[in-house]
Design a protein around this motif. Structure first.
Motif, mmCIF file in Angstrom:
data_model
loop_
_atom_site.group_PDB
_atom_site.id
_atom_site.type_symbol
_atom_site.label_atom_id
_atom_site.label_comp_id
_atom_site.label_asym_id
_atom_site.label_seq_id
_atom_site.Cartn_x
_atom_site.Cartn_y
_atom_site.Cartn_z
ATOM 1 N N ASP A 1 44.190 45.927 40.002
ATOM 2 C CA ASP A 1 42.785 45.801 39.634
ATOM 3 C C ASP A 1 42.556 44.358 39.211
ATOM 4 O O ASP A 1 43.076 43.913 38.181
ATOM 5 C CB ASP A 1 42.475 46.772 38.495
ATOM 6 N N ASP B 1 37.754 53.533 51.343
ATOM 7 C CA ASP B 1 36.501 53.280 50.639
ATOM 8 C C ASP B 1 36.763 52.727 49.231
ATOM 9 O O ASP B 1 36.224 53.206 48.240
ATOM 10 C CB ASP B 1 35.631 54.541 50.583
ATOM 11 N N VAL B 2 37.635 51.716 49.188
ATOM 12 C CA VAL B 2 38.012 51.055 47.946
ATOM 13 C C VAL B 2 37.502 49.618 48.013
ATOM 14 O O VAL B 2 37.636 48.959 49.049
ATOM 15 C CB VAL B 2 39.548 51.102 47.759
ATOM 16 N N SER B 3 36.958 49.130 46.916
ATOM 17 C CA SER B 3 36.361 47.799 46.864
ATOM 18 C C SER B 3 37.388 46.695 47.085
ATOM 19 O O SER B 3 38.349 46.566 46.321
ATOM 20 C CB SER B 3 35.692 47.583 45.509
ATOM 21 N N SER B 4 37.162 45.875 48.105
ATOM 22 C CA SER B 4 38.050 44.740 48.359
ATOM 23 C C SER B 4 37.785 43.612 47.361
ATOM 24 O O SER B 4 38.636 42.736 47.185
ATOM 25 C CB SER B 4 37.877 44.231 49.786
ATOM 26 N N ASP B 5 36.646 43.602 46.713
ATOM 27 C CA ASP B 5 36.362 42.594 45.701
ATOM 28 C C ASP B 5 37.171 42.845 44.434
ATOM 29 O O ASP B 5 37.582 41.907 43.755
ATOM 30 C CB ASP B 5 34.873 42.582 45.343
ATOM 31 N N ARG B 6 37.390 44.098 44.134
ATOM 32 C CA ARG B 6 38.051 44.452 42.873
ATOM 33 C C ARG B 6 39.541 44.774 43.020
ATOM 34 O O ARG B 6 40.326 44.484 42.120
ATOM 35 C CB ARG B 6 37.340 45.639 42.236
ATOM 36 N N TYR B 7 39.945 45.377 44.142
ATOM 37 C CA TYR B 7 41.314 45.901 44.255
ATOM 38 C C TYR B 7 42.119 45.203 45.340
ATOM 39 O O TYR B 7 41.598 44.876 46.400
ATOM 40 C CB TYR B 7 41.283 47.409 44.527
ATOM 41 N N LEU C 1 41.576 49.245 52.922
ATOM 42 C CA LEU C 1 40.551 49.380 51.888
ATOM 43 C C LEU C 1 39.283 50.007 52.446
ATOM 44 O O LEU C 1 38.630 50.824 51.780
ATOM 45 C CB LEU C 1 40.258 48.019 51.256
ATOM 46 N N GLU C 2 38.944 49.658 53.683
ATOM 47 C CA GLU C 2 37.777 50.254 54.326
ATOM 48 C C GLU C 2 37.987 51.753 54.560
ATOM 49 O O GLU C 2 37.108 52.563 54.254
ATOM 50 C CB GLU C 2 37.489 49.545 55.646
ATOM 51 N N ASP D 1 42.569 44.826 54.603
ATOM 52 C CA ASP D 1 41.122 44.997 54.760
ATOM 53 C C ASP D 1 40.792 46.332 55.430
ATOM 54 O O ASP D 1 39.882 47.050 55.000
ATOM 55 C CB ASP D 1 40.512 43.845 55.561
#
Length: 172
Positions: free
Chosen positions: A86, A136-142, A132-133, A129
């Motif tokens: 995180d 459905d996990v945020s690439s900005d945060r995780y 994460l898609e 990438d």
């Protein structure tokens, strides 16, 4: 080595398992494994690791399998633990990656102690990438660290190591 120390024995006996039986992994066992990960050391005790568990019937498993050349292992596993850092909880990149490694090792040793097999799927981070898609996990945060595939072993793993002297910079 004699059977006198359960921790040392687990370290020496644990192997990567890539084939699993049809028997499911229980929620109780997964909870124990996740707790073992949670108790891993981390720099400043920041505990930056986060977990996402997928069971084999989760609709995301097949698309996740497409994210790695080891997709057959992803599809055969009865449970998958996706481990992330995180970014909002991190403070030092190297220390946080080291903490994630300790977390992963704790989980794999816990799985072994429960009679489960596991394997560290690290190659999948090359497609972070896409992963994460799919999840459905945020690439900005995780930041994806690894996916651990779990199940009841269908066979034994094997491994060998070089002599300790080959790792030493000096005799001790």
């Amino acid at each position: 080595m004699s059977k006198t120390n359960q921790v040392i024995d687990a370290i020496l006996e644990r192997r990567s398992i890539r084939k699993f039986t049809a028997e499911p992994v229980s929620r109780d066992d997964l909870s124990i494994i996740l707790e073992a990960g949670r108790w891993a050391p981390s720099g400043l005790n920041n505990q930056p690791y986060r977990f996402l568990v997928l069971y084999d019937d989760d609709a995301r498993v097949d698309p996740l399998a497409e994210c790695t050349k080891y997709g057959h292992i992803v599809k055969e596993a009865k449970a998958l633990i996706c481990i992330f850092l995180d970014r909002e909880a991190t403070y030092n990149e190297m220390k946080d990656h080291q903490g994630a490694g300790a977390c992963i090792q704790n989980m794999m040793l816990a799985a072994h102690s429960l009679g489960l097999g596991s394997v560290w799927l690290g190659e999948i981070i090359n497609q972070q990438d896409q992963v994460l898609e799919v999840l459905d996990v945020s690439s900005d945060r995780y930041e994806l660290q690894v996916v651990i595939a779990l199940g009841h072993p269908d066979g034994q793993g094997s491994s060998k190591r070089n002599e300790l002297s080959e790792y030493m910079l000096e005799d001790f």
